[in-house]
Design an enzyme around this catalytic site. Structure first.
Site, PDB file in Angstrom:
ATOM      1  N   LYS A 251      45.300  23.625  45.921  1.00 22.48           N
ATOM      2  CA  LYS A 251      44.576  23.610  47.324  1.00 22.48           C
ATOM      3  C   LYS A 251      45.047  24.774  48.275  1.00 22.48           C
ATOM      4  CE  LYS A 251      44.679  19.752  49.957  1.00 22.48           C
ATOM      5  NZ  LYS A 251      45.112  19.903  51.286  1.00 22.48           N
TER       6      LYS A 251
ATOM      7  N   ARG B  25      44.084  30.033  50.990  1.00 21.95           N
ATOM      8  CA  ARG B  25      44.641  31.263  51.228  1.00 21.95           C
ATOM      9  C   ARG B  25      43.851  32.504  50.631  1.00 21.95           C
ATOM     10  NH1 ARG B  25      48.642  27.680  51.815  1.00 21.95           N
ATOM     11  NH2 ARG B  25      50.348  28.055  52.709  1.00 21.95           N
TER      12      ARG B  25
ATOM     13  N   ARG C 258      45.873  15.419  64.719  1.00 23.05           N
ATOM     14  CA  ARG C 258      47.147  15.972  64.217  1.00 23.05           C
ATOM     15  C   ARG C 258      47.708  17.026  65.182  1.00 23.05           C
ATOM     16  NH1 ARG C 258      46.410  17.504  57.954  1.00 23.05           N
ATOM     17  NH2 ARG C 258      48.747  17.687  58.301  1.00 23.05           N
TER      18      ARG C 258
ATOM     19  N   ASP D  91      54.358  16.781  49.924  1.00 23.86           N
ATOM     20  CA  ASP D  91      53.002  16.084  49.624  1.00 23.86           C
ATOM     21  C   ASP D  91      53.183  15.176  48.648  1.00 23.86           C
ATOM     22  OD1 ASP D  91      51.864  17.686  51.461  1.00 23.86           O
ATOM     23  OD2 ASP D  91      51.053  19.159  50.221  1.00 23.86           O
TER      24      ASP D  91
ATOM     25  N   ARG E  83      51.971   8.957  56.743  1.00 31.52           N
ATOM     26  CA  ARG E  83      52.164   8.555  55.153  1.00 31.52           C
ATOM     27  C   ARG E  83      53.391   7.463  55.276  1.00 31.52           C
ATOM     28  NH1 ARG E  83      50.324  14.015  52.224  1.00 31.52           N
ATOM     29  NH2 ARG E  83      48.223  13.842  52.486  1.00 31.52           N
TER      30      ARG E  83
HETATM   31  C1  S3P Z   1      50.298  23.374  53.064  1.00 31.38           C
HETATM   32  C2  S3P Z   1      51.557  22.929  53.805  1.00 31.38           C
HETATM   33  C3  S3P Z   1      52.045  21.756  54.027  1.00 31.38           C
HETATM   34  C4  S3P Z   1      51.518  20.678  52.969  1.00 31.38           C
HETATM   35  C5  S3P Z   1      49.929  20.731  53.170  1.00 31.38           C
HETATM   36  C6  S3P Z   1      49.449  22.209  52.493  1.00 31.38           C
HETATM   37  C7  S3P Z   1      49.973  24.757  52.857  1.00 31.38           C
HETATM   38  O1  S3P Z   1      52.071  21.326  55.275  1.00 31.38           O
HETATM   39  O2  S3P Z   1      51.928  19.348  53.619  1.00 31.38           O
HETATM   40  O3  S3P Z   1      49.439  19.668  52.310  1.00 31.38           O
HETATM   41  O4  S3P Z   1      49.198  24.866  52.214  1.00 31.38           O
HETATM   42  O5  S3P Z   1      50.631  25.379  53.708  1.00 31.38           O
HETATM   43  P1  S3P Z   1      53.151  21.790  56.495  1.00 31.38           P
HETATM   44  O6  S3P Z   1      53.188  23.154  56.423  1.00 31.38           O
HETATM   45  O7  S3P Z   1      52.460  21.337  57.654  1.00 31.38           O
HETATM   46  O8  S3P Z   1      54.446  21.221  55.923  1.00 31.38           O
END
Ligand code: S3P
Length: 424
Positions: free
Chosen positions: A9, A14, A112, A310, A341
């Protein structure tokens, strides 16, 4: 049993954003086709970037990048659905444009925190207007020029770091930062793969990231997205708990900033093998294998958390089936994910008969080998739905998950694959 899991993901999101900023056609094979990247793709298309059909069965995406100066003002509000990563990274891309753009999302995303991104972007000169509650979406990014920064970030967050780097890329201004922990580094690696230079080195418990010479143009991407290690973790957990005797997940990303869960499962006594098979676009890919194991409780502390952020729900479920107590601390960030969570795990584990104590920044779980039965709520969170799906598939347990559809954001085929694994 050998399986594959959907594309990563973080990397898919990105690729969509950088593909839009690149000069020319990017080709992305095996993208994640879940709802989150599709929301991000919708927003990128809303900025005038042509993207090939992106449906549940898409195996390759073509993105007609418009170059760093080529994005167009959207004609409507950009809706990022449930995607925290899509929205936060897009804020970086939009911060230095010549036009304004308004972002929103679903009820979970609108609750959020966004200040963690807008404050550091503000230090680059970005301006924002809160359209509802301050600090939350909907939010308008006001166009304007950005300046370079050198920042100490307050949280170890790849989303915050990436938003800043993308602002630097889109506006061609240097971005230097220090992060307090080693958050996932896919943005840095992908930027390197399209001709940008990002220098990183370890600094204390975290890292220094230096993007000093923003390139005049970005080359298009040509990449195969590895399987998502966060999705693989559910099936490693399934094997450890004996849902199936053993499992091998092929073609999965093994970026060391993502594999903290493997270390934690091993510390619990989990038998896990990892083998690197290839490298592409700066990312290593390989096979993860797990075998049914007797698990024991461990202490998970702040230093363990960033590389497994995660996967902590999966660690909590492993803890519920381990011998002894597992204490997770230093994980307050879990409270601002797709749902809180910590609360969700505590409520749900209790609902199926596990003793758990809620801590401000984590939880303490007492392992049990009694059959676990009851009804749990996904709280609109894909990973909460999936971990309880796995726990429910363990022989002897009977768990009803309310809100199973939540899996669509990152792993639309999860329930079918779990059933295949369970029935061998
Ligand atoms: C992600 C960063 C993480 C992660 C999220 C995906 C990313 O979040 O929990 O599922 O793709 O940069 P945080 O940057 O808020 O820790």
């Amino acid at each position: 049993m050998r399986i594959r899991v959907p594309g990563d993901k973080s990397i898919t999101q990105r690729a969509l954003l950088l593909g839009g900023l690149a000069d020319g056609r990017s080709r992305i094979r095996r993208p994640l086709t879940g709802a989150d990247p599709r929301s991000t793709a919708g927003a990128v298309a809303g900025l005038g970037v042509e993207i090939s059909d992106f449906g549940p069965d898409t195996s390759e995406l073509i993105i007609a990048g418009r170059g760093q100066d080529g994005l167009r003002a959207p004609t409507g509000v950009l809706d990022l659905g449930n995607s925290g990563t899509g929205s936060r990274l897009l804020l970086g891309v939009l911060a230095g444009q010549r036009f304004d753009a308004t972002l929103t999302g679903d009820a979970s995303l609108r609750s959020r925190p966004m200040r963690r991104v807008t404050d550091p972007l503000g230090a680059m000169g970005a301006r924002f207007r809160w359209e509802g509650e301050e600090g939350r979406l909907p939010l308008t990014v006001l166009g304007g020029a950005l300046k370079s920064v050198d920042l100490d970030l307050a949280v170890a967050s790849a989303q915050v770091k990436s938003a800043l780097l993308l602002a630097g890329v889109a506006s061609r201004v240097p971005v230097l930062l220090t992060e307090p922990g080693p958050s996932r580094d896919h943005t840095e690696r992908m930027l390197e793969s399209v001709g940008a230079r990002v220098i990183t080195h370890v600094r204390g418990p975290g890292r220094r990231v230096e993007f000093r010479d923003p390139p005049e143009r970005l080359s298009p991407l040509d990449l195969t997205v590895p399987g998502d290690p966060s999705s693989a973790a559910f099936f490693l957990l399934a094997a450890l708990l004996g849902v199936c005797p053993e499992i091998e997940v092929e073609g999965v990303g093994l970026n060391p900033t993502r594999t903290g869960v493997v270390d934690l499962f091993r510390r619990m006594g989990g038998r896990i093998e990892a083998e690197v098979t290839s490298e592409e676009g700066g990312e290593v890919t390989g096979t993860l294998g797990a075998t049914r194991s007797t698990l024991r409780g461990i202490d998970v502390v702040h230093d363990d958390v960033v590389r497994a952020i995660d996967e902590l729900p999966a660690v909590a479920v492993a803890a519920a089936r381990a011998q002894g107590v597992t204490r997770i601390t230093g994980a307050g960030e879990l409270r601002v994910k797709e749902t809180d969570r910590i609360r969700a795990m505590v409520v749900n584990l209790r609902a199926v008969g596990v003793s758990v104590e809620e801590l401000d920044d984590g939880m303490e779980i007492e392992g049990t080998d009694r059959p676990l039965r009851g009804r749990v709520d996904a709280f609109h969170d894909h990973r909460i739905a999936m971990v309880f799906g796995v726990l429910g598939a363990q022989p002897g347990n009977e768990i009803e998950v309310v809100g199973r559809d939540a899996v669509d954001v990152s792993f639309p085929t999860f329930w079918g694959q779990l059933e295949e694994v369970r029935t061998g």
